[in-house]
Design a protein around this motif. Structure first.
Motif, PDB file in Angstrom:
ATOM      1  N   LEU A  60     -56.215  68.740  59.638  1.00  0.00           N
ATOM      2  CA  LEU A  60     -56.921  67.717  58.865  1.00  0.00           C
ATOM      3  C   LEU A  60     -56.016  66.538  58.533  1.00  0.00           C
ATOM      4  O   LEU A  60     -56.486  65.404  58.378  1.00  0.00           O
ATOM      5  CB  LEU A  60     -57.475  68.328  57.570  1.00  0.00           C
ATOM      6  CG  LEU A  60     -58.667  69.282  57.744  1.00  0.00           C
ATOM      7  CD1 LEU A  60     -58.988  69.974  56.435  1.00  0.00           C
ATOM      8  CD2 LEU A  60     -59.892  68.532  58.265  1.00  0.00           C
ATOM      9  N   VAL A  61     -54.709  66.784  58.452  1.00  0.00           N
ATOM     10  CA  VAL A  61     -53.767  65.707  58.140  1.00  0.00           C
ATOM     11  C   VAL A  61     -53.323  64.970  59.400  1.00  0.00           C
ATOM     12  O   VAL A  61     -53.320  63.731  59.453  1.00  0.00           O
ATOM     13  CB  VAL A  61     -52.528  66.268  57.401  1.00  0.00           C
ATOM     14  CG1 VAL A  61     -51.476  65.173  57.214  1.00  0.00           C
ATOM     15  CG2 VAL A  61     -52.928  66.843  56.052  1.00  0.00           C
ATOM     16  N   ASP A  62     -52.957  65.723  60.440  1.00  0.00           N
ATOM     17  CA  ASP A  62     -52.339  65.121  61.625  1.00  0.00           C
ATOM     18  C   ASP A  62     -53.197  65.121  62.881  1.00  0.00           C
ATOM     19  O   ASP A  62     -52.864  64.437  63.854  1.00  0.00           O
ATOM     20  CB  ASP A  62     -51.028  65.853  61.952  1.00  0.00           C
ATOM     21  CG  ASP A  62     -49.979  65.679  60.862  1.00  0.00           C
ATOM     22  OD1 ASP A  62     -49.956  64.607  60.237  1.00  0.00           O
ATOM     23  OD2 ASP A  62     -49.192  66.620  60.640  1.00  0.00           O
ATOM     24  N   GLY A  63     -54.317  65.884  62.897  1.00  0.00           N
ATOM     25  CA  GLY A  63     -55.075  66.006  64.138  1.00  0.00           C
ATOM     26  C   GLY A  63     -56.397  65.289  64.164  1.00  0.00           C
ATOM     27  O   GLY A  63     -57.148  65.426  65.141  1.00  0.00           O
ATOM     28  N   VAL A  65     -51.855  82.403  63.731  1.00  0.00           N
ATOM     29  CA  VAL A  65     -52.356  81.633  64.870  1.00  0.00           C
ATOM     30  C   VAL A  65     -52.089  82.365  66.184  1.00  0.00           C
ATOM     31  O   VAL A  65     -52.956  82.426  67.058  1.00  0.00           O
ATOM     32  CB  VAL A  65     -51.708  80.228  64.892  1.00  0.00           C
ATOM     33  CG1 VAL A  65     -52.087  79.476  66.159  1.00  0.00           C
ATOM     34  CG2 VAL A  65     -52.116  79.434  63.657  1.00  0.00           C
ATOM     35  N   SER A  66     -50.921  82.960  66.320  1.00  0.00           N
ATOM     36  CA  SER A  66     -50.549  83.639  67.563  1.00  0.00           C
ATOM     37  C   SER A  66     -51.352  84.921  67.787  1.00  0.00           C
ATOM     38  O   SER A  66     -51.380  85.452  68.892  1.00  0.00           O
ATOM     39  CB  SER A  66     -49.057  83.968  67.556  1.00  0.00           C
ATOM     40  OG  SER A  66     -48.736  84.787  66.439  1.00  0.00           O
ATOM     41  N   THR A 115     -57.030  73.513  70.266  1.00  0.00           N
ATOM     42  CA  THR A 115     -56.534  72.557  71.265  1.00  0.00           C
ATOM     43  C   THR A 115     -55.383  71.747  70.687  1.00  0.00           C
ATOM     44  O   THR A 115     -54.381  71.479  71.374  1.00  0.00           O
ATOM     45  CB  THR A 115     -57.671  71.611  71.705  1.00  0.00           C
ATOM     46  OG1 THR A 115     -58.674  72.363  72.376  1.00  0.00           O
ATOM     47  CG2 THR A 115     -57.152  70.528  72.642  1.00  0.00           C
ATOM     48  N   TYR A 116     -55.521  71.357  69.436  1.00  0.00           N
ATOM     49  CA  TYR A 116     -54.435  70.653  68.736  1.00  0.00           C
ATOM     50  C   TYR A 116     -53.182  71.525  68.719  1.00  0.00           C
ATOM     51  O   TYR A 116     -52.058  71.039  68.965  1.00  0.00           O
ATOM     52  CB  TYR A 116     -54.884  70.323  67.309  1.00  0.00           C
ATOM     53  CG  TYR A 116     -53.774  69.918  66.373  1.00  0.00           C
ATOM     54  CD1 TYR A 116     -53.302  68.609  66.328  1.00  0.00           C
ATOM     55  CD2 TYR A 116     -53.189  70.856  65.512  1.00  0.00           C
ATOM     56  CE1 TYR A 116     -52.286  68.236  65.462  1.00  0.00           C
ATOM     57  CE2 TYR A 116     -52.172  70.495  64.641  1.00  0.00           C
ATOM     58  CZ  TYR A 116     -51.723  69.186  64.622  1.00  0.00           C
ATOM     59  OH  TYR A 116     -50.703  68.823  63.764  1.00  0.00           O
ATOM     60  N   ILE A 141     -49.083  77.316  70.513  1.00  0.00           N
ATOM     61  CA  ILE A 141     -49.572  78.433  71.326  1.00  0.00           C
ATOM     62  C   ILE A 141     -49.746  77.932  72.750  1.00  0.00           C
ATOM     63  O   ILE A 141     -49.825  76.717  72.993  1.00  0.00           O
ATOM     64  CB  ILE A 141     -50.914  78.998  70.793  1.00  0.00           C
ATOM     65  CG1 ILE A 141     -51.927  77.870  70.588  1.00  0.00           C
ATOM     66  CG2 ILE A 141     -50.695  79.776  69.508  1.00  0.00           C
ATOM     67  CD1 ILE A 141     -53.294  78.339  70.109  1.00  0.00           C
ATOM     68  N   GLU A 142     -49.822  78.862  73.690  1.00  0.00           N
ATOM     69  CA  GLU A 142     -49.908  78.467  75.098  1.00  0.00           C
ATOM     70  C   GLU A 142     -51.339  78.274  75.567  1.00  0.00           C
ATOM     71  O   GLU A 142     -51.619  77.415  76.398  1.00  0.00           O
ATOM     72  CB  GLU A 142     -49.202  79.506  75.975  1.00  0.00           C
ATOM     73  CG  GLU A 142     -47.697  79.541  75.775  1.00  0.00           C
ATOM     74  CD  GLU A 142     -47.012  80.485  76.746  1.00  0.00           C
ATOM     75  OE1 GLU A 142     -47.718  81.078  77.600  1.00  0.00           O
ATOM     76  OE2 GLU A 142     -45.787  80.636  76.652  1.00  0.00           O
ATOM     77  N   THR A 143     -52.257  79.111  75.083  1.00  0.00           N
ATOM     78  CA  THR A 143     -53.651  79.008  75.532  1.00  0.00           C
ATOM     79  C   THR A 143     -54.592  78.969  74.326  1.00  0.00           C
ATOM     80  O   THR A 143     -54.282  79.494  73.255  1.00  0.00           O
ATOM     81  CB  THR A 143     -54.043  80.210  76.424  1.00  0.00           C
ATOM     82  OG1 THR A 143     -53.840  81.424  75.700  1.00  0.00           O
ATOM     83  CG2 THR A 143     -53.216  80.215  77.696  1.00  0.00           C
ATOM     84  N   ASN A 144     -55.733  78.366  74.531  1.00  0.00           N
ATOM     85  CA  ASN A 144     -56.745  78.230  73.485  1.00  0.00           C
ATOM     86  C   ASN A 144     -57.643  79.464  73.490  1.00  0.00           C
ATOM     87  O   ASN A 144     -58.343  79.724  74.484  1.00  0.00           O
ATOM     88  CB  ASN A 144     -57.571  76.969  73.741  1.00  0.00           C
ATOM     89  CG  ASN A 144     -58.510  76.623  72.609  1.00  0.00           C
ATOM     90  OD1 ASN A 144     -58.976  77.489  71.888  1.00  0.00           O
ATOM     91  ND2 ASN A 144     -58.799  75.343  72.448  1.00  0.00           N
TER      92      ASN A 144
END
Length: 442
Positions: free
Chosen positions: A110-113, A142-143, A195-196, A203-206
């Motif tokens: 929300l801040v950077d993307g 996330v991972s 994606t961001y 991470i490597e994949t979505n």
């Protein structure tokens, strides 16, 4: 032209553009200021590790306003020096970010993307994050998030696990629903957030890849001429005589009939005007509800919208729409055309009067947005061309208007109809006598 040294005055003067750009420093190679379309500015360091053929890496040093240019330059200098020694600061940060929670990722996004998004879209994203994503996935790292987690998340939202109906403040109420549409739109946002994370190297994949979302289910409804007549009659009755009141024991006092003796429910003239303007302009509901008097150009016949789904735009309005605007009661101290109950605030929505009017007209399946579809279908059916219809609606892409192509007659058919009607009139077999051109006798 050589780049200037970045200074406080240089950075302050940088103006936003349609997309992100970086103003590089002429004093320290690899140090720059990134400017978002929203006007936000942040300092970055760019470098390579492993030689000229290795990919470039970018690191956000800090935000302009929180850091001075000189503080940011010194921080960037340290990062660039480490890169010279083979130390990948961006890679280290990516590994750390991969261990952060989905909730933390959402906050960063929300801040950077969201630099490319409008403020209204960001507000919608924030609502979906707080109401759906964080409650169901916020604690996961996330991972750790996999495709199966995203699929389960979608099913849970669809089933209503995050649905809520609660009071917010003195006037507001938060009504969060589930359903396939909500699930689909939220999963698409979640995919954008991941994606961001991929773009930043976290991470490597979505994990959203391969997840089949529900169909939006936005069946398009178009009013026929007969239905337009029914809707118009219901609005006139609602405004002049009031609609027959149907008892609802749960209704609040302010929603009970204003004329208890005759048991008629009078609908606000502002709500009626809003519906008529939606019909006659093809605007979106939010554009009409948030319209201010200063944006109405009565002399030239335009609405100069300061904000819309596609940004600032000008809407051409017809004499009937202008007359509706001229007849709307103005509320002293309220700058909005469709005035609300609170001082200098617009009416928040017209769902209740819309439901009452459409039910009385026998059009229960009609949605407010269908008025915009109907406006477009009438234009396309009249042979105005999809390009013209798209411009009237303010579509950013011709592909958006293409949904109305089935209403537009093929040019050959229009020509054939015109010729045959002219000949029919000449031989006395005329079915549209008022709309043909007679063949001139020699």
């Amino acid at each position: 032209m050589a780049a200037k040294k970045l200074t406080q005055s240089v950075v302050k003067a940088l103006e936003p553009r349609l997309s992100d750009y970086v103003e590089w420093c002429g004093m320290l190679a690899g140090f720059g200021c990134r400017v978002r379309p929203t006007g936000s500015k942040s300092f970055i360091a760019q470098y390579r590790v492993g030689g000229r053929n290795s990919p470039t890496r970018k690191v956000t040093v800090g935000t302009y306003g929180k850091l001075t240019v000189e503080e940011a330059r010194e921080a960037a200098r340290a990062i660039l020096a480490k890169a010279e020694l083979g130390h990948d600061v961006a890679g280290d940060r990516a590994k750390q970010r991969a261990e952060m929670t989905v909730a933390q990722l959402c906050d960063e996004y929300l801040v950077d993307g969201c630099g490319h998004k409008k403020l209204s879209t960001i507000a919608t994203d924030k609502g979906r994050i707080e109401r759906h994503i964080k409650p169901l996935l916020g604690r996961k790292r996330v991972s750790e998030v996999k495709r199966a987690d995203v699929e389960k998340f979608m099913r849970d939202v669809e089933k209503g696990k995050t649905a809520v109906d609660e009071k917010t403040g003195k006037y507001g109420r938060a009504i969060v629903t589930g359903g396939k549409g909500t699930a689909t739109r939220t999963v698409r946002l979640l995919g954008g957030i991941f994606t961001y994370a991929v773009d930043r190297g976290y991470i490597e994949t979505n994990p959203r890849l391969g997840v089949k979302v529900y169909a939006d289910g936005k069946g398009e409804r178009f009013l026929s001429g007969d239905e337009l007549g029914k809707l118009g009659e219901a609005m006139r009755e609602a405004e002049i005589d009031g609609l027959p009141w149907q008892l609802n024991e749960d209704a609040k006092a302010k929603h009970r009939p204003t004329n208890a003796d005759s048991q008629r429910d009078m609908i606000s003239p502002h709500a009626i005007a809003a519906i008529r303007l939606l019909l006659l302009t093809g605007c979106r509901a939010g554009e009409i509800l948030n319209l201010k008097w200063q944006e109405v150009d009565f002399e030239r016949g335009f609405l100069n919208l300061s904000d819309s789904k596609t940004g600032r735009k000008q809407v051409l309005i017809s004499p009937p729409a202008l007359q509706i605007l001229a007849d709307i009661p103005r509320i002293k101290g309220n700058s909005y055309v469709i005035a609300g109950e609170k001082p200098d605030k617009p009416r928040s929505d017209i769902k209740r009067p819309w439901k009452r009017i459409t039910a009385h007209a026998g059009l229960d399946d009609l949605r407010l947005h269908d008025l915009r579809h109907s406006y477009a279908s009438v234009g396309a059916s009249a042979g105005m061309g999809l390009t013209i219809v798209g411009k009237l609606l303010g579509h950013a892409s011709p592909a958006t208007t293409a949904r109305y192509s089935h209403f537009a007659d093929d040019p050959l058919r229009l020509a054939s109809n015109s010729i045959s009607e002219t000949i029919s009139a000449a031989i006395g077999q005329n079915s549209k006598a008022d709309n043909v051109v007679a063949i001139k006798s020699k």
